[in-house]
Design a protein around this motif. Sequence first.
Motif, PDB file in Angstrom:
ATOM      1  N   SER A  56      45.266  -7.759 -20.956  1.00  0.00           N
ATOM      2  CA  SER A  56      45.762  -6.839 -20.402  1.00  0.00           C
ATOM      3  C   SER A  56      47.025  -6.290 -21.281  1.00  0.00           C
ATOM      4  CB  SER A  56      46.571  -7.311 -19.380  1.00  0.00           C
ATOM      5  OG  SER A  56      46.825  -6.765 -18.423  1.00  0.00           O
ATOM      6  N   VAL A  57      47.272  -5.748 -21.539  1.00  0.00           N
ATOM      7  CA  VAL A  57      48.150  -5.230 -22.594  1.00  0.00           C
ATOM      8  C   VAL A  57      49.473  -4.319 -21.871  1.00  0.00           C
ATOM      9  CG1 VAL A  57      48.351  -3.409 -24.724  1.00  0.00           C
ATOM     10  CG2 VAL A  57      46.961  -5.244 -24.333  1.00  0.00           C
ATOM     11  N   PHE A  58      50.398  -4.427 -21.944  1.00  0.00           N
ATOM     12  CA  PHE A  58      51.893  -3.528 -21.729  1.00  0.00           C
ATOM     13  C   PHE A  58      52.710  -3.980 -22.816  1.00  0.00           C
ATOM     14  CE2 PHE A  58      52.712  -7.821 -20.604  1.00  0.00           C
ATOM     15  CZ  PHE A  58      54.253  -8.262 -20.099  1.00  0.00           C
ATOM     16  N   LYS A  59      53.075  -2.263 -22.786  1.00  0.00           N
ATOM     17  CA  LYS A  59      54.958  -1.936 -23.653  1.00  0.00           C
ATOM     18  C   LYS A  59      55.640  -2.313 -23.704  1.00  0.00           C
ATOM     19  CE  LYS A  59      55.819   1.462 -27.280  1.00  0.00           C
ATOM     20  NZ  LYS A  59      55.497   2.925 -27.683  1.00  0.00           N
ATOM     21  N   HIS A  60      56.735  -3.396 -23.573  1.00  0.00           N
ATOM     22  CA  HIS A  60      58.023  -3.129 -24.012  1.00  0.00           C
ATOM     23  C   HIS A  60      59.128  -3.421 -24.439  1.00  0.00           C
ATOM     24  CE1 HIS A  60      61.110  -5.799 -20.565  1.00  0.00           C
ATOM     25  NE2 HIS A  60      61.549  -6.437 -21.588  1.00  0.00           N
ATOM     26  N   LYS A  61      60.089  -2.908 -24.317  1.00  0.00           N
ATOM     27  CA  LYS A  61      60.772  -2.681 -25.228  1.00  0.00           C
ATOM     28  C   LYS A  61      60.494  -2.467 -27.057  1.00  0.00           C
ATOM     29  CE  LYS A  61      64.801  -4.685 -22.482  1.00  0.00           C
ATOM     30  NZ  LYS A  61      65.825  -5.559 -22.715  1.00  0.00           N
ATOM     31  N   GLY A  62      59.630  -1.467 -26.987  1.00  0.00           N
ATOM     32  CA  GLY A  62      58.716  -1.041 -28.219  1.00  0.00           C
ATOM     33  C   GLY A  62      58.275  -2.151 -28.157  1.00  0.00           C
ATOM     34  N   LEU A  63      57.587  -3.436 -28.198  1.00  0.00           N
ATOM     35  CA  LEU A  63      56.598  -4.879 -28.194  1.00  0.00           C
ATOM     36  C   LEU A  63      55.478  -4.297 -27.749  1.00  0.00           C
ATOM     37  CD1 LEU A  63      56.477  -6.211 -31.032  1.00  0.00           C
ATOM     38  CD2 LEU A  63      57.288  -8.306 -28.648  1.00  0.00           C
ATOM     39  N   TYR A  64      54.350  -4.901 -28.157  1.00  0.00           N
ATOM     40  CA  TYR A  64      53.223  -4.624 -27.593  1.00  0.00           C
ATOM     41  C   TYR A  64      52.755  -5.470 -26.912  1.00  0.00           C
ATOM     42  CZ  TYR A  64      52.385   0.151 -29.241  1.00  0.00           C
ATOM     43  OH  TYR A  64      53.047   1.980 -28.930  1.00  0.00           O
ATOM     44  N   TYR A  65      52.501  -6.131 -25.826  1.00  0.00           N
ATOM     45  CA  TYR A  65      51.966  -7.698 -25.285  1.00  0.00           C
ATOM     46  C   TYR A  65      51.294  -7.560 -25.036  1.00  0.00           C
ATOM     47  CZ  TYR A  65      57.195  -8.411 -25.079  1.00  0.00           C
ATOM     48  OH  TYR A  65      57.645  -9.035 -25.120  1.00  0.00           O
ATOM     49  N   LEU A  66      49.987  -8.716 -25.258  1.00  0.00           N
ATOM     50  CA  LEU A  66      48.166  -8.724 -25.601  1.00  0.00           C
ATOM     51  C   LEU A  66      47.882 -10.237 -24.364  1.00  0.00           C
ATOM     52  CD1 LEU A  66      45.724  -7.930 -27.588  1.00  0.00           C
ATOM     53  CD2 LEU A  66      44.791  -9.495 -25.833  1.00  0.00           C
ATOM     54  N   VAL A  67      47.804  -9.435 -23.365  1.00  0.00           N
ATOM     55  CA  VAL A  67      48.122 -11.538 -22.482  1.00  0.00           C
ATOM     56  C   VAL A  67      46.229 -11.874 -22.515  1.00  0.00           C
ATOM     57  CG1 VAL A  67      48.107 -12.390 -20.606  1.00  0.00           C
ATOM     58  CG2 VAL A  67      49.893 -10.342 -21.359  1.00  0.00           C
ATOM     59  N   TYR A  68      46.293 -12.513 -22.461  1.00  0.00           N
ATOM     60  CA  TYR A  68      44.084 -13.352 -22.723  1.00  0.00           C
ATOM     61  C   TYR A  68      44.290 -14.459 -21.850  1.00  0.00           C
ATOM     62  CZ  TYR A  68      45.717 -15.707 -27.032  1.00  0.00           C
ATOM     63  OH  TYR A  68      45.836 -16.980 -27.798  1.00  0.00           O
ATOM     64  N   THR A  69      42.844 -14.618 -21.303  1.00  0.00           N
ATOM     65  CA  THR A  69      42.653 -15.361 -21.132  1.00  0.00           C
ATOM     66  C   THR A  69      41.474 -16.792 -22.469  1.00  0.00           C
ATOM     67  OG1 THR A  69      42.874 -14.985 -19.175  1.00  0.00           O
ATOM     68  CG2 THR A  69      41.692 -17.337 -19.205  1.00  0.00           C
ATOM     69  N   ALA A  70      41.796 -17.799 -22.276  1.00  0.00           N
ATOM     70  CA  ALA A  70      41.035 -18.852 -23.295  1.00  0.00           C
ATOM     71  C   ALA A  70      39.861 -19.927 -22.789  1.00  0.00           C
ATOM     72  CB  ALA A  70      41.147 -18.790 -24.656  1.00  0.00           C
ATOM     73  N   ASN A  71      38.888 -20.380 -23.732  1.00  0.00           N
ATOM     74  CA  ASN A  71      38.130 -21.294 -22.623  1.00  0.00           C
ATOM     75  C   ASN A  71      36.819 -20.249 -22.180  1.00  0.00           C
ATOM     76  OD1 ASN A  71      39.043 -23.952 -23.903  1.00  0.00           O
ATOM     77  ND2 ASN A  71      40.922 -23.122 -23.408  1.00  0.00           N
ATOM     78  N   ASP A  72      36.113 -21.313 -22.063  1.00  0.00           N
ATOM     79  CA  ASP A  72      35.074 -20.272 -21.136  1.00  0.00           C
ATOM     80  C   ASP A  72      34.891 -20.635 -19.643  1.00  0.00           C
ATOM     81  OD1 ASP A  72      32.455 -21.000 -19.150  1.00  0.00           O
ATOM     82  OD2 ASP A  72      31.546 -20.589 -21.374  1.00  0.00           O
ATOM     83  N   PHE A  73      34.857 -19.708 -18.729  1.00  0.00           N
ATOM     84  CA  PHE A  73      35.475 -19.045 -17.284  1.00  0.00           C
ATOM     85  C   PHE A  73      35.127 -20.904 -16.469  1.00  0.00           C
ATOM     86  CE2 PHE A  73      31.262 -18.316 -16.756  1.00  0.00           C
ATOM     87  CZ  PHE A  73      31.296 -18.485 -15.586  1.00  0.00           C
ATOM     88  N   ARG A  74      33.746 -21.488 -16.741  1.00  0.00           N
ATOM     89  CA  ARG A  74      34.013 -22.388 -16.150  1.00  0.00           C
ATOM     90  C   ARG A  74      34.876 -23.974 -16.602  1.00  0.00           C
ATOM     91  NH1 ARG A  74      28.045 -20.948 -17.746  1.00  0.00           N
ATOM     92  NH2 ARG A  74      29.151 -20.734 -19.995  1.00  0.00           N
ATOM     93  N   ASN A  75      34.840 -23.831 -17.690  1.00  0.00           N
ATOM     94  CA  ASN A  75      36.277 -24.606 -17.935  1.00  0.00           C
ATOM     95  C   ASN A  75      37.751 -24.820 -17.167  1.00  0.00           C
ATOM     96  OD1 ASN A  75      37.507 -26.572 -19.453  1.00  0.00           O
ATOM     97  ND2 ASN A  75      37.240 -25.693 -21.406  1.00  0.00           N
ATOM     98  N   PRO A  76      37.477 -26.418 -16.672  1.00  0.00           N
ATOM     99  CA  PRO A  76      38.935 -26.385 -15.784  1.00  0.00           C
ATOM    100  C   PRO A  76      39.623 -25.895 -16.894  1.00  0.00           C
ATOM    101  CG  PRO A  76      37.519 -28.625 -15.201  1.00  0.00           C
ATOM    102  CD  PRO A  76      36.902 -27.439 -16.600  1.00  0.00           C
ATOM    103  N   ASP A  77      40.398 -25.897 -17.982  1.00  0.00           N
ATOM    104  CA  ASP A  77      41.208 -25.434 -18.998  1.00  0.00           C
ATOM    105  C   ASP A  77      41.166 -24.274 -19.144  1.00  0.00           C
ATOM    106  OD1 ASP A  77      41.836 -28.188 -19.113  1.00  0.00           O
ATOM    107  OD2 ASP A  77      40.470 -28.764 -20.935  1.00  0.00           O
ATOM    108  N   TYR A  78      40.348 -23.313 -18.581  1.00  0.00           N
ATOM    109  CA  TYR A  78      40.705 -22.006 -18.356  1.00  0.00           C
ATOM    110  C   TYR A  78      42.212 -21.816 -18.773  1.00  0.00           C
ATOM    111  CZ  TYR A  78      38.553 -17.183 -17.667  1.00  0.00           C
ATOM    112  OH  TYR A  78      38.069 -15.642 -17.733  1.00  0.00           O
ATOM    113  N   ALA A  79      42.424 -21.228 -19.206  1.00  0.00           N
ATOM    114  CA  ALA A  79      43.950 -20.588 -19.524  1.00  0.00           C
ATOM    115  C   ALA A  79      44.684 -19.671 -20.077  1.00  0.00           C
ATOM    116  CB  ALA A  79      44.800 -21.698 -19.808  1.00  0.00           C
ATOM    117  N   VAL A  80      45.806 -18.908 -19.890  1.00  0.00           N
ATOM    118  CA  VAL A  80      46.182 -17.334 -20.378  1.00  0.00           C
ATOM    119  C   VAL A  80      47.582 -18.594 -21.577  1.00  0.00           C
ATOM    120  CG1 VAL A  80      47.549 -15.784 -19.382  1.00  0.00           C
ATOM    121  CG2 VAL A  80      45.829 -16.641 -17.823  1.00  0.00           C
ATOM    122  N   GLY A  81      47.147 -17.100 -22.875  1.00  0.00           N
ATOM    123  CA  GLY A  81      48.039 -16.717 -23.697  1.00  0.00           C
ATOM    124  C   GLY A  81      47.966 -14.937 -23.493  1.00  0.00           C
ATOM    125  N   TYR A  82      49.655 -15.237 -24.718  1.00  0.00           N
ATOM    126  CA  TYR A  82      49.757 -14.092 -25.175  1.00  0.00           C
ATOM    127  C   TYR A  82      50.199 -13.617 -26.127  1.00  0.00           C
ATOM    128  CZ  TYR A  82      55.018 -14.510 -25.125  1.00  0.00           C
ATOM    129  OH  TYR A  82      55.987 -14.545 -25.283  1.00  0.00           O
TER     130      TYR A  82
END
Length: 311
Positions: free
Chosen positions: A202-228
Amino acid sequence: MKTIILFCGLFCLLMQPGAHAQDSGAIYQADPAIFQHKGTYYLYGTETVKTGFQVYTSKDLRHWQLSEQNNGYALHEGDAFGTDGFWAPQVFLYKDTFYMAYVANEKIAIATSASPLGPFKQVVKQPLAAPVRQIDPFVFIDTDGKKYLYHVRVKDGNRIFVAEMTDDMSAIKPATLQECIAATEPWENTANAKWPVAEGPSVFKHKGLYYLVYTANDFRNPDYAVGYATSKSPLGPWKKHSGNPILNKTMVGHNGTGHGDFFRDTRKGLQYVFHTHFSPTRTGPRRTAVIKASLGNTLTFDAGSFHFLSK
């Protein structure tokens, strides 16, 4: 007596830690997206049904109801590309037309409609051309009008790519294709899997900077989590945030937090819709939740605002 014993046994099982009865009022949309238009919120996601995407509406982000139009479907099999695996829809408005980017048959397609309720259709029922399987589309339109497709290519792991699109969004420009994110950090592959996963961009732009937010680990893993990650260009290179993950099971008390999308509420506040596992011991059906986000020096989530969506 047998009936009473069986009932008591089932009740005790459901009351055990980690065991949950399915809540008929809960919304079970994985890979969700919320689109806000003229004070109404529209919710789409990967369904437990297999024939397209249903759409729920709300005025307050708390109480939702299934659309009464098109039997509840924003997009139905037969109206656009795809016969199976309808995943990860994104809806956006461009020049008075509503677009839905989505996955079917592990390919990406884009359909259009005159309403966010649908029906989203294609005149020519075909996906975007690609030499590999690709999923999880996110179309970002920059302030200069250029259009970019962020997506996952299923090759040597789930890896996030970007490419500039043609102006009519019917194809990418192959010469612009760039890899953005691969799961290379410890938190991104806690199971040490041979097939590392970075997905749900998921991507948005704020004050000239682009933010790419994503999820890592397999979706079945309890540690499925979000970073950017951030970049000064929509094509990268991307620098991962040193404080990742910014949304995980510890923060909200539920496993499998991730694969969501940002939206602005009616007060211009930034919020993120995503899914969690059904329970501590069961992945699906995945539950849909919302959490507030804020942008200071870093992107953060407010754990106290976390709540599940319900009908």
